[in-house]
Motif scaffolding. Structure first.
Motif, PDB file in Angstrom:
ATOM      1  N   THR A  77       0.841  -1.192   0.000  1.00 44.06           N
ATOM      2  CA  THR A  77       0.000   0.000   0.000  1.00 44.06           C
ATOM      3  C   THR A  77       0.880   1.247   0.000  1.00 44.06           C
ATOM      4  O   THR A  77       2.064   1.189   0.345  1.00 44.06           O
ATOM      5  CB  THR A  77      -0.897   0.045   1.248  1.00 44.06           C
ATOM      6  OG1 THR A  77      -0.053   0.143   2.412  1.00 44.06           O
ATOM      7  CG2 THR A  77      -1.802  -1.177   1.344  1.00 44.06           C
ATOM      8  N   GLU A  79       0.659   3.592   2.083  1.00 45.76           N
ATOM      9  CA  GLU A  79       1.023   3.815   3.482  1.00 45.76           C
ATOM     10  C   GLU A  79       2.226   2.963   3.885  1.00 45.76           C
ATOM     11  O   GLU A  79       3.133   3.429   4.572  1.00 45.76           O
ATOM     12  CB  GLU A  79      -0.166   3.516   4.402  1.00 45.76           C
ATOM     13  CG  GLU A  79      -1.341   4.447   4.228  1.00 45.76           C
ATOM     14  CD  GLU A  79      -2.218   4.129   3.018  1.00 45.76           C
ATOM     15  OE1 GLU A  79      -2.097   3.027   2.422  1.00 45.76           O
ATOM     16  OE2 GLU A  79      -3.021   5.006   2.641  1.00 45.76           O
ATOM     17  N   ARG A  80       2.251   1.719   3.444  1.00 46.34           N
ATOM     18  CA  ARG A  80       3.373   0.831   3.785  1.00 46.34           C
ATOM     19  C   ARG A  80       4.663   1.288   3.101  1.00 46.34           C
ATOM     20  O   ARG A  80       5.730   1.254   3.708  1.00 46.34           O
ATOM     21  CB  ARG A  80       3.024  -0.617   3.400  1.00 46.34           C
ATOM     22  CG  ARG A  80       4.128  -1.594   3.663  1.00 46.34           C
ATOM     23  CD  ARG A  80       4.421  -1.779   5.151  1.00 46.34           C
ATOM     24  NE  ARG A  80       5.519  -2.726   5.306  1.00 46.34           N
ATOM     25  CZ  ARG A  80       6.638  -2.469   5.964  1.00 46.34           C
ATOM     26  NH1 ARG A  80       6.801  -1.333   6.592  1.00 46.34           N
ATOM     27  NH2 ARG A  80       7.585  -3.381   6.023  1.00 46.34           N
ATOM     28  N   SER A  82       5.379   4.366   2.329  1.00 44.87           N
ATOM     29  CA  SER A  82       5.789   5.552   3.104  1.00 44.87           C
ATOM     30  C   SER A  82       6.513   5.141   4.374  1.00 44.87           C
ATOM     31  O   SER A  82       7.514   5.753   4.758  1.00 44.87           O
ATOM     32  CB  SER A  82       4.567   6.405   3.475  1.00 44.87           C
ATOM     33  OG  SER A  82       3.976   6.955   2.343  1.00 44.87           O
ATOM     34  N   GLU A  83       6.009   4.106   5.028  1.00 46.29           N
ATOM     35  CA  GLU A  83       6.616   3.612   6.266  1.00 46.29           C
ATOM     36  C   GLU A  83       8.041   3.099   6.013  1.00 46.29           C
ATOM     37  O   GLU A  83       8.960   3.388   6.785  1.00 46.29           O
ATOM     38  CB  GLU A  83       5.739   2.497   6.834  1.00 46.29           C
ATOM     39  CG  GLU A  83       6.167   1.941   8.148  1.00 46.29           C
ATOM     40  CD  GLU A  83       5.224   0.838   8.598  1.00 46.29           C
ATOM     41  OE1 GLU A  83       5.703  -0.286   8.832  1.00 46.29           O
ATOM     42  OE2 GLU A  83       4.013   1.099   8.707  1.00 46.29           O
ATOM     43  N   ALA A 112       3.788   8.447  -1.978  1.00 45.92           N
ATOM     44  CA  ALA A 112       4.321   7.934  -0.715  1.00 45.92           C
ATOM     45  C   ALA A 112       5.532   8.747  -0.271  1.00 45.92           C
ATOM     46  O   ALA A 112       5.701   9.036   0.915  1.00 45.92           O
ATOM     47  CB  ALA A 112       4.699   6.458  -0.854  1.00 45.92           C
TER      48      ALA A 112
END
Length: 120
Positions: A77, A79-80, A82-83, A112
């Motif tokens: 994702t 979000e992942r 970006s993490e 991201a």
């Protein structure tokens, strides 16, 4: 200037419903990583279709999400991604996009990166 730490990203994939999912497999980023490492640059390569060692294939490669454009998305994702960028200490991120159909996924990776920049 601080020593560069580079992340090179193969974006998640989007496929037609009748296509078989597969990791990117192109060598371009690997050649670039090798050349950078030869010059003493720390480099990581991320295939966002399969994720990192901390990711499960059930949440990346084997998770098929139908998109509004009629194509199936597989991979990490936004979000992942970006993490991973936030936790990796990278100051340079490169994105690979060999084919026009993957442009949307490359733009997701750019999103991201921008999300990370707002956090830091």
């Amino acid at each position: 200037m601080e020593k560069p730490k580079v992340l090179l990203v193969y974006p998640p994939s989007q496929l037609m419903p009748n296509e078989f999912p597969r990791p990117d497999g192109s060598l371009g980023l690997l050649y670039l990583a090798g050349a950078l490492e030869r010059e003493g640059v720390e480099v990581d390569v991320l295939d966002a279709s399969v994720g990192t060692l901390d990711d499960s294939l059930e949440t990346t490669f084997n998770k098929h999400v139908m998109q509004d454009n009629g194509l199936i998305r597989i991979g990490m994702t936004v979000e992942r991604i970006s993490e991973v960028i936030a936790n990796g200490g990278y100051n340079i991120v490169g994105i690979n996009s060999n084919f026009t159909p993957q442009t949307k996924m490359a733009l997701e990776v750019a999103k991201a990166i921008k999300a990370f920049q707002r956090i830091s």
